[in-house]
Design an enzyme around this catalytic site. Structure first.
Site, PDB file in Angstrom:
ATOM      1  N   HIS A  57      33.116  -1.215  73.446  1.00 34.10           N
ATOM      2  CA  HIS A  57      33.409  -0.472  74.672  1.00 34.10           C
ATOM      3  C   HIS A  57      34.554  -1.108  75.443  1.00 34.10           C
ATOM      4  O   HIS A  57      35.446  -0.409  75.956  1.00 34.10           O
ATOM      5  CB  HIS A  57      32.159  -0.406  75.555  1.00 34.10           C
ATOM      6  N   TYR A 103      29.813   7.016  81.682  1.00 32.38           N
ATOM      7  CA  TYR A 103      28.392   7.026  81.333  1.00 32.38           C
ATOM      8  C   TYR A 103      27.660   8.291  81.775  1.00 32.38           C
ATOM      9  O   TYR A 103      26.817   8.813  81.017  1.00 32.38           O
ATOM     10  CB  TYR A 103      27.705   5.770  81.868  1.00 32.38           C
ATOM     11  N   GLU A 131      29.632  -5.128  80.602  1.00 35.13           N
ATOM     12  CA  GLU A 131      31.052  -4.829  80.407  1.00 35.13           C
ATOM     13  C   GLU A 131      31.883  -5.256  81.611  1.00 35.13           C
ATOM     14  O   GLU A 131      32.996  -5.781  81.456  1.00 35.13           O
ATOM     15  CB  GLU A 131      31.216  -3.336  80.120  1.00 35.13           C
ATOM     16  N   SER A 178      41.861  -5.673  64.296  1.00 37.26           N
ATOM     17  CA  SER A 178      41.673  -7.115  64.271  1.00 37.26           C
ATOM     18  C   SER A 178      42.993  -7.840  64.500  1.00 37.26           C
ATOM     19  O   SER A 178      44.052  -7.404  64.025  1.00 37.26           O
ATOM     20  CB  SER A 178      41.092  -7.549  62.923  1.00 37.26           C
ATOM     21  N   GLY A 208      39.756  -5.746  50.751  1.00 30.75           N
ATOM     22  CA  GLY A 208      40.776  -4.865  51.305  1.00 30.75           C
ATOM     23  C   GLY A 208      41.336  -5.384  52.610  1.00 30.75           C
ATOM     24  O   GLY A 208      41.632  -6.580  52.776  1.00 30.75           O
ATOM     25  N   ILE A 250      40.502  -8.537  55.180  1.00 31.18           N
ATOM     26  CA  ILE A 250      41.079  -9.879  55.205  1.00 31.18           C
ATOM     27  C   ILE A 250      41.649 -10.239  56.574  1.00 31.18           C
ATOM     28  O   ILE A 250      41.752 -11.413  56.929  1.00 31.18           O
ATOM     29  CB  ILE A 250      42.189  -9.998  54.123  1.00 31.18           C
ATOM     30  N   GLY A 266      35.430   0.177  62.887  1.00 28.76           N
ATOM     31  CA  GLY A 266      34.891   1.484  63.252  1.00 28.76           C
ATOM     32  C   GLY A 266      33.450   1.362  63.701  1.00 28.76           C
ATOM     33  O   GLY A 266      32.978   0.292  64.079  1.00 28.76           O
TER      34      GLY A 266
END
Length: 392
Positions: A85, A95, A137, A207, A267, A270, A386
């Site tokens: 989030h 929300y 959060e 990432s 894939g 890494i 995801g």
């Protein structure tokens, strides 16, 4: 605190969620995205089309209902949700929209079975969870804003370098437009970005594939044929152009300890393992690094890994597994992950920490095989690209 009546009613809905939870969440998304188009940028439409987003939400709702009397049993799930989030900048005003649509979906899918008692119980349970997440959060947002080099919300970054890493993966180096220092992320974390593709706002997280520094962030993105944002980054974004980034976050980080570390990736998985690898080696820990790729053409970061192997020859044991390879590829094995392979390469050490990331089928097998080789679940660490999915 939730009332006992609410907890009882929510618990009683578990069989219904087990039987039709995905149908409910699919209806929920369809209703929400059609009635509240302002939240569309927060959701990956490819994940909607594939069903991974509805399945992930159904699993999360089911787990919440099952553990409504003992929420601590949810384990790391809450932290993972908070990080996702934060990376997309989910805010308190989002929300009520989700709550309204969830209750409407329950009414529509359950029909007459959705009594007032059930609707009221789920309204209370949802608000309890929403307040929990909003509070967690907000703490992350505030901590990011007050940290050295930190910020809140969107910050403009300029693409300064674009480097092809394989047939599918390209790295993107971003520096802040304002020229000020940037927040030092923890190796393994990811960053959110905001772009406009054909006039439509899109948000994604990727990432961070380079070690923390005060000058730039690097993401390394696989070009997906159906990925609107990945295709935009690969095909349209050029050095000198700007996008907005949100502060780094994420739960997949190197855990404390001095024992050996195993890093297994497949894939584009890494990408977060590279900075974790550098951190572990710098800390003096022994590392087994195993990477799985379809073939040499899609195997990224070979030169970078060669340099680390030369720098840390006594600490780093590195293995390459290709599904398809020629003799000159010099792979250490052919095919996919399997038991005898891990038994041969992983150290027999009771303090071994294993980190793995890649496509969901790879992660399911890796988790089971690691457990069978003696790596308990409390020493296994992973993150999903995801929506989070069950690895059972």
């Amino acid at each position: 605190m939730l009332s006992a009546t609410t907890r009882d009613i929510v618990t009683q809905t578990v069989p219904v969620l087990e039987a039709g939870g995905e149908a409910l969440t699919r209806h929920f998304y369809n209703y929400m995205l059609s009635h509240y188009p302002e939240v569309r940028p927060l959701f990956n439409q490819a994940n909607q089309a594939s069903g991974t987003q509805p399945r992930a939400l159904a699993s999360a709702i089911l787990n919440y209902a099952k553990h409504i009397n003992r929420l601590e049993a949810l384990g790391p799930l809450v932290g993972q949700i908070v990080s996702k989030h934060v990376s997309l900048q989910i805010l308190p005003e989002h929300y009520p929209i989700v709550g309204t649509c969830l209750l409407q979906a329950i009414r529509d899918v359950l029909g007459e079975a959705a009594t007032d008692d059930i609707i009221n119980a789920w309204a209370e349970a949802y608000q309890f969870l929403a307040d929990l997440l909003i509070g967690a959060e907000e703490k992350v947002y505030a901590d990011n804003a007050s940290a050295d080099g930190g910020w809140r919300g969107a910050r403009a970054f300029r693409l300064v370098r674009k480097q092809v890493e394989s047939d599918e993966i390209t790295s993107f180096y971003f520096e802040p437009v304002d020229g000020n220092p940037i927040l030092a992320h923890q190796p393994g974390q990811y960053i959110g970005l905001q772009v406009w593709v054909d006039g439509t706002e899109q948000r994604r997280n990727y990432s961070l594939s380079a070690a923390p520094n005060s000058h730039y962030y690097r993401i390394s993105v696989k070009r997906e044929a159906e990925g609107a944002v990945s295709r935009y980054l690969h095909d349209q974004l050029s050095p000198g152009q700007t996008i907005n980034l949100f502060p780094p976050t994420g739960e997949l980080v190197l855990q404390p300890g001095t024992g050996p570390v195993a890093l297994l990736s497949a894939g584009v998985g890494i990408t977060p393992t590279l900075p974790i690898l550098q951190q572990a080696l710098s800390a003096g820990r022994d590392v087994v690094f195993i990477h799985y790729a379809r073939h040499r053409g899609v195997e990224a970061f070979r030169d970078e890994l060669d340099q680390l192997q030369s720098k840390y020859p006594a600490q780093l044991q590195r293995y390459r597994v290709l599904e398809q390879h020629e003799e000159e590829d010099q792979a250490d094995d052919t095919g996919r992950i399997y038991m005898e392979q891990l038994q041969r390469w992983l150290p027999d050490h009771e303090g071994l920490q294993a980190y793995f990331i890649g496509p969901a089928p790879f992660m399911k097998v890796a988790r089971q095989l690691l457990k069978e080789t003696g790596v308990s679940e409390d020493r296994q660490f992973y993150e999903f690209f995801g929506p989070a999915q069950a690895l059972n």
